[in-house]
Design an enzyme around this catalytic site. Structure first.
Site, PDB file in Angstrom:
ATOM      1  N   HIS A 152       0.820  -1.218   0.000  1.00 47.03           N
ATOM      2  CA  HIS A 152       0.000   0.000   0.000  1.00 47.03           C
ATOM      3  C   HIS A 152       0.856   1.271   0.000  1.00 47.03           C
ATOM      4  CE1 HIS A 152      -3.538  -2.373   0.450  1.00 47.03           C
ATOM      5  NE2 HIS A 152      -3.240  -2.799   1.658  1.00 47.03           N
ATOM      6  N   ASP A 188      -2.725 -10.506  -2.328  1.00 40.96           N
ATOM      7  CA  ASP A 188      -3.224 -10.005  -1.034  1.00 40.96           C
ATOM      8  C   ASP A 188      -4.681  -9.577  -1.255  1.00 40.96           C
ATOM      9  OD1 ASP A 188      -2.001  -8.518   1.719  1.00 40.96           O
ATOM     10  OD2 ASP A 188      -3.773  -7.550   0.847  1.00 40.96           O
ATOM     11  N   ASP A 280      -4.363 -12.848   3.698  1.00 38.30           N
ATOM     12  CA  ASP A 280      -5.633 -12.266   4.132  1.00 38.30           C
ATOM     13  C   ASP A 280      -6.741 -12.504   3.109  1.00 38.30           C
ATOM     14  OD1 ASP A 280      -4.428 -10.533   2.354  1.00 38.30           O
ATOM     15  OD2 ASP A 280      -4.491  -8.776   3.674  1.00 38.30           O
TER      16      ASP A 280
END
Ligand SMILES: [Zn+2]
Length: 383
Positions: A152, A188, A280
């Protein structure tokens, strides 16, 4: 034939890069990732991006059935000068100053505390060393087991528990070392917005992100992750977003890989494959809703391996991102690496997968994304 003085290490192995110092990034406790105590809960929990999750990833690779295939390495922290290949000097100065001043909340859930900056430099340093290991021909598959995560982190902005874009720095190193085309496949559960942003105008890096359709989440994450964020200028068409419906599951991911990822990578012909991995996307993650199980991660690993064998001489850098279930994340990592190693049979059973899957909805979503991309992106048209 003369015998070699010492036999080379087996090719079908994963060179894992890890340093204990990354455990010193303390993200605190609160209501999930908020860091706050509302005053009416008896029990607060650790921030999801905590050292325990990664301790289990290290231990399963050291003591699980995959351990004979793992070779361990460690690296020194990245130098500040190395960070400027991806990040702006102003942003790096902000982080250095924040560290000097004892810490800073950079954005929602993203805490730079005492020890965090050193851990971030180790994460970047280990990822760069993992890439260099491949570039120097010392191994074909390297895994940067790192935290804090990075995908990110944008050139000038921290976001989503990330400070430095570890994968982005490694991609730059590959390009600077003569690689002509690098593909980044990010599985992800969240959009790899930082990596996408860093390479948004480049046509020598194809960034592909499969993620939950979560949209923008505030000033630190203005990108939507939707299918129409395709890149700009020369980079138009070289950012491929695959926002998947909640509950997509193993079969939905396999369909997205087969219908979207494989044809794009086949056309792009990368000289280096980077798999940005977050557990995740699993069925039990507190931070995602995508419902992958170990079988799904294993299948993705196998697909990435076959793409790398066909295009990049088998060279794959794997970079660790999210994955917040303390035990299952480790199992899913194990399964991913089994797939990457293309092992014929699972080495480890799935202890908890049981949710039913409904593939009809994800198949519909993937078909519609494909129609859109093939229509808009010149290099995908031939498929
Ligand atoms: Zn994530």
């Amino acid at each position: 034939m003369a015998a070699a003085a010492s036999s080379p290490p087996p090719t079908n192995r994963v060179d894992a890069f890890w340093h204990d110092g990354m455990l010193n990034h303390d993200t605190g406790r609160g209501v999930f990732y908020t860091g706050s105590d509302p005053g009416f809960l008896d029990v607060l929990e650790k921030h999801p991006e905590n050292p325990d999750r990664v301790r289990n990833m290290v231990s399963i690779l050291k003591r699980g059935p995959i351990s004979p295939y793992i070779s361990w390495h460690t690296a020194t922290p990245a130098l500040v000068s190395q960070l400027l290949s991806f990040h702006s000097p102003e942003y790096i100065n902000e982080l250095v100053e924040a560290d000097k001043n004892g810490g800073k909340v950079l954005c929602c859930g993203t805490f730079l505390n005492p020890g965090s900056w050193d851990a971030a430099l180790l994460a970047a340093g280990n990822t760069l060393s993992a890439m260099k290991h491949i570039l120097d021909g010392k191994g074909k598959i390297a895994y940067a087991l790192v935290r804090p995560p990075g995908h990110h982190a944008q050139p000038s902005q921290a976001d989503g528990y990330c400070f430095l874009n570890n994968a982005g720095l490694a991609v730059r190193l590959a390009l600077d070392s003569g690689c002509k085309r690098v593909v980044v496949v990010d599985i992800d559960v969240h959009y790899g917005n930082g990596t996408a942003e860093g390479f948004y105008q480049s046509n020598d890096i194809l960034t592909i992100s499969l993620h939950m359709n979560h949209g923008s989440w505030g000033p630190s994450h203005p990108q939507s992750g939707s299918v129409n964020e395709l890149g700009e200028g020369e980079g138009y068409g070289y950012n491929m977003n695959i926002p998947l419906p909640n509950g997509t599951g193993d079969r939905g991911y396999e369909y997205a890989m087969t219908e979207l990822v494989v044809p794009a990578v086949e056309s792009f012909k990368p000289e280096m494959v980077v798999l940005v991995v977050g557990q995740d996307s699993s069925a039990f993650d507190p931070n995602g809703r995508q419902c992958l199980t170990m079988d799904g991660y294993r299948a993705i690993g196998r697909t990435i391996r076959s793409l790398a064998d066909r295009h990049s001489g088998g060279r794959i850098l794997i970079v660790q991102e999210g994955g917040y279930h303390i035990t299952y994340s480790a199992y899913c990592l194990h399964a991913t690496l089994e797939g990457i190693l293309d092992l014929p049979d699972p080495l480890l059973g799935d202890p908890i997968a049981y949710y039913p899957e409904d593939e009809a909805f994800p198949v519909k979503a993937v078909d519609s994304i494909k129609k859109y991309l093939v229509d808009k992106v010149p290099f995908l048209k031939e498929h």
